[in-house]
Design an enzyme around this catalytic site. Structure first.
Site, PDB file in Angstrom:
ATOM      1  N   CYS A 110     -22.617  31.379 -12.711  1.00 53.82           N
ATOM      2  CA  CYS A 110     -22.294  30.118 -13.391  1.00 53.82           C
ATOM      3  C   CYS A 110     -23.482  29.584 -14.181  1.00 53.82           C
ATOM      4  CB  CYS A 110     -21.893  29.042 -12.386  1.00 53.82           C
ATOM      5  SG  CYS A 110     -20.578  29.523 -11.300  1.00 53.82           S
ATOM      6  N   HIS A 132     -14.237  26.574  -5.676  1.00 51.85           N
ATOM      7  CA  HIS A 132     -13.044  27.416  -5.666  1.00 51.85           C
ATOM      8  C   HIS A 132     -12.020  26.843  -4.684  1.00 51.85           C
ATOM      9  CE1 HIS A 132     -14.669  31.481  -7.414  1.00 51.85           C
ATOM     10  NE2 HIS A 132     -14.919  30.453  -8.194  1.00 51.85           N
ATOM     11  N   SER A 175      20.880  33.885 -34.959  1.00 44.85           N
ATOM     12  CA  SER A 175      21.768  34.928 -35.475  1.00 44.85           C
ATOM     13  C   SER A 175      21.502  36.266 -34.790  1.00 44.85           C
ATOM     14  CB  SER A 175      21.625  35.047 -36.995  1.00 44.85           C
ATOM     15  OG  SER A 175      20.270  35.076 -37.334  1.00 44.85           O
ATOM     16  N   LYS A 228      25.566  29.698 -38.205  1.00 39.26           N
ATOM     17  CA  LYS A 228      24.789  28.464 -38.046  1.00 39.26           C
ATOM     18  C   LYS A 228      24.985  27.522 -39.232  1.00 39.26           C
ATOM     19  CE  LYS A 228      21.027  30.820 -37.263  1.00 39.26           C
ATOM     20  NZ  LYS A 228      19.575  31.048 -37.231  1.00 39.26           N
ATOM     21  N   GLU A 288      -5.724   5.150  -5.343  1.00 42.28           N
ATOM     22  CA  GLU A 288      -6.965   4.463  -4.986  1.00 42.28           C
ATOM     23  C   GLU A 288      -8.194   5.336  -5.256  1.00 42.28           C
ATOM     24  OE1 GLU A 288      -7.426   1.457  -4.318  1.00 42.28           O
ATOM     25  OE2 GLU A 288      -9.465   1.398  -3.513  1.00 42.28           O
ATOM     26  N   HIS A 327      -8.247  29.284 -10.826  1.00 41.61           N
ATOM     27  CA  HIS A 327      -9.623  29.631 -10.473  1.00 41.61           C
ATOM     28  C   HIS A 327     -10.296  28.503  -9.675  1.00 41.61           C
ATOM     29  CE1 HIS A 327     -13.750  31.186 -12.163  1.00 41.61           C
ATOM     30  NE2 HIS A 327     -13.919  30.532 -11.041  1.00 41.61           N
TER      31      HIS A 327
HETATM   32 ZN    ZN Z   1     -15.820  30.606 -10.106  1.00 40.37          ZN
END
Ligand code: ZN
Ligand code: ZN
Length: 729
Positions: free
Chosen positions: A318, A338, A629, A662, A361, A411
């Site tokens: 990350c 996660h 159609s 149509k 709340e 994820h």
């Molecule tokens: Zn992750």
């Protein structure tokens, strides 16, 4: 004058250190480590010798001898390079052992001065814009790098730079002056140097973590890495990892945490960063497992190598996302969870790009929100690798300036705050709200409205959205409410409304032309194909009688299958070219497309707004039908195998030309009967064709004209409402 001064400075500090030795997961990691480190010292390296899976010898790029004579064909640029060669003996070796690469130093010294030609490299981007201005001003005042560094360190004791870096910036400034660039516009000319602070540079600067050599780091920085605030932050991150593990947010080594090392004397954008490692059991985290990075993402300290079965240390995947959040939001901590609730809540409305909730709340726990406010959290789509989420995360943060979280579909979630306490508190509130939304949905209640009333659905009438079972469940729980029947229905045309017209003309029709012979040959003896052939034969017969252009006689069966098929293919091609709407053609086309969709050679195209619109209509109890159609079978193939998966669950029925054209009002009258609405205006027809709109309006339907790329022109003052996306309805 400046030239002379600078060359004196080189001799002040001309020792270039070899890279710190270590063990690396891959050959590429090892090479990157050596290359990046070399640049911080003022030399460059190249591979001298290598055997793919055994060893690699890396030498200084000034190794080798000056060649006096130019070879034929050698250009001036090569000549310039070769003239730099000093037969430098510097050499390091990487060896593969037990799947890991070990770096050792063969010859650590150089026989030349550091290069002053590397100042565009990230190693000299360690200064903030303000610091670059100081370097400029002091350079202009004739100060030396060491004097400048002293001033910079007084301002920021954490400064991860040495006089080498100052020298590089000075060299760059000097080149700018020589090339005539103004010195008075630091915001433009120093743009490449700054990776801190401003949103623009944070969003565009590449993430380049670099290992910094312990000995090369200034002593003050080393001391800082061992300071109490760093120790405390390491301990806090590992403690929170253990705590979040018990909440299910970071199990299976997923998820991660990062925190700034707080120091009142340093502005937040310049504070050190602690990050949890990748692939370590979160409930067993200890402070030593943490990574410490400079504010712009250089790794200053990494955890020690642990023996099997531990993997070699690796910073969290990350990291690039965390650094973007720090840069764009001036955050003090970021949590990536996660937690299952953050994952499931994105699945309830699979095409929705936002999670919205109000009148709870716990919304008060989210920064900048009160009880009555609507909390909106953007949802981005998942990617195979965490780092691939970076671009969409940046987009979401830009598009939602108020948000402190971004959900990642299927994820988890990224949540940040000004401090670790703010990030943790908000993370708890977000998880509570996600959990509440899931439970409200299970109860058949709508979390997104202030009253949290029942989800407006036609209970059991349509049977296409699983509403029946939801209604029963709510009843079984003894909930006392009445689901109001809604009679609103929508009738959608396909070409130019849900699907690009070009999909039919450029994909579906050519597919039939390309596959008609193959299909007829492979299925010739089947009942279905014999039926298709008989229909075609009688259509072609009547075409021939009426002198239709392109119709050719089909030989009788005894002439052989090949001749029959070749003639049928010629007729089919002519019918498609003339855009004939005859049943014989449509039936065969449907069968060929079915094979194409089954083999995944065809994917039904719908516009990007279609799935979300269908899902919204379904969840508000509106029934949706298709009228096109193309045959009903072809319609189901298109929506059943679309670029957004199987969308048939959002559709209650399909109409084709068996109900009429149509362009005929009577067709719409019949559809009204089949759909069963109280008033014709309760059925909304969406089409891109003006004539169809007129026919439907004559039957009393409400009509909207869809304008899509490539739609035909409309008459002036046509009097219909138009939309460019179904989400506008
Ligand atoms: Zn992750
Ligand atoms: Zn060298």
């Amino acid at each position: 004058m400046m030239e002379v001064q600078d060359s004196n400075e080189i001799t002040e500090r001309n020792i270039m250190l070899p890279p710190p030795v270590g063990i690396f997961q891959t050959r590429e990691d090892l090479l990157k480590h050596v290359r990046d480190f070399a640049l911080t010292q003022g030399y460059m390296v190249s591979i001298k010798d290598s055997s793919k899976d055994r060893y690699v010898t890396i030498a200084c790029d000034r190794g080798g001898l000056y060649r006096k004579r130019l070879k034929t064909g050698e250009n001036m640029r090569q000549r310039k390079t070769s003239s730099r060669l000093t037969n430098c003996p510097f050499e390091v070796v990487g060896k593969k052992d037990d799947d890991l690469w070990t770096l050792s130093i063969k010859h650590g010294e150089h026989n030349h001065e550091p290069s002053n030609d590397i100042s565009d490299h990230p190693s000299c981007r360690r200064f903030t814009e303000e610091e670059v201005i100081i370097i400029r001003e002091m350079t202009a005042a004739g100060k030396r790098p060491r004097q400048i560094l002293k001033v910079l360190r007084q301002r920021n004791p954490n400064l991860v730079s040495d006089s080498r870096n100052v020298y590089n910036v000075k060299a760059k400034i000097r080149r700018e002056i020589l090339s005539g660039k103004s010195m008075d516009s630091p915001s433009t000319s120093s743009g490449t140097i700054n990776v801190n602070g401003t949103e623009a540079s944070a969003a565009t600067a590449p993430f380049q973590p670099m290992v910094q050599n312990g000995t090369a780091v200034a002593e003050s920085t080393q001391a800082c890495l061992e300071s109490n605030p760093v120790k405390e932050t390491r301990a806090l991150v590992s403690e929170l990892c253990r705590h979040f593990y018990t909440l299910g947010w970071v199990s299976g080594t997923g998820g991660s945490i990062t925190m700034k090392v707080h120091d009142d004397s340093i502005p937040k954008p310049h504070q050190l960063v602690v990050m949890s490692p990748s692939g370590v059991q979160k409930e067993r985290m200890v402070p030593e497992d943490m990574y410490v990075l400079s504010s712009d993402g250089f790794i200053l300290s990494m955890p020690p190598f642990k023996p099997y079965p531990h993997a070699p240390p690796k910073c969290t995947d990350c990291a690039p996302l965390f650094l973007k959040v720090y840069g764009m939001r001036n955050a003090g901590a970021v949590i990536h969870s996660h937690g299952m609730e953050s994952c499931l809540v994105t699945m309830i409305h699979p095409f929705s790009k936002e999670f919205r909730i109000t009148h709870m709340e716990m919304i008060k726990g989210i920064q900048g929100h009160g009880y009555h406010d609507e909390l909106v959290v953007p949802i981005i789509e998942n990617a195979a690798h965490e780092g691939d989420l970076t671009e969409s995360l940046i987009e979401a943060i830009r598009a939602y300036p108020k948000t402190t979280a971004v959900l990642v579909r299927n994820h988890g979630v990224y949540i940040w705050g000004d401090s670790w306490i703010s990030a943790k508190t908000q993370a708890e509130c977000y998880h509570y709200l996600f959990d509440a939304a899931i439970k409200l949905h299970q109860l058949g209640l709508d979390w997104s409205t202030p009253s949290h009333g029942p989800i407006r659905n036609v209970n059991g009438v349509c049977g296409c959205g699983g509403n029946m079972s939801r209604g029963l469940k709510a009843g079984a729980l003894g909930l006392d409410y009445v689901i109001e029947p809604s009679q609103r229905c929508i009738l959608l045309e396909i070409e130019g409304t849900t699907t690009p017209t070009s999909f039919v003309t450029d994909v579906l029709f050519p597919y039939v032309n390309d596959n008609v012979v193959k299909h007829l040959t492979a299925t010739y003896d089947s009942e279905e194909t014999q039926d298709d052939i008989n229909l075609l034969r009688s259509q072609i017969q009547s075409d021939l009688e009426q002198g239709v252009v392109g119709a050719v006689p089909v030989p009788p069966d005894y002439m052989g299958k090949e001749l029959v098929i070749a003639s049928l293919a010629a007729n089919v091609e002519a019918m498609i070219a003339a855009d004939r709407k005859v049943t014989a053609l449509k039936q065969l086309q449907g069968h060929i497309w079915r094979t194409g969709f089954q083999r995944n050679e065809l994917v039904g195209m719908v516009f990007d707004d279609v799935p979300e619109a269908l899902e919204r209509w379904q969840s508000s109890g509106i029934k949706v039908y298709i009228y096109s159609s193309g045959s009903r079978e072809a319609q189901q193939l298109l929506f059943g195998n679309s670029n957004y998966g199987d969308l048939r669950k959002y559709l209650c029925g399909f109409f084709d030309t068996t109900v009429g054209s149509k362009k005929e009002t009577q067709s719409f009258v019949d559809i009204l009967q089949t759909v069963g609405v109280d008033r014709p205006a309760d059925l909304l027809f969406v089409t891109d064709a003006f004539q169809e709109a007129v026919a439907a309006r004559a039957a009393g339907l409400e009509v909207i004209i869809s304008i899509r790329p490539g739609s035909g022109p409309l008459p002036e003052n046509h009097g219909f409402r138009t939309v460019e996306s179904l989400l506008e309805i």
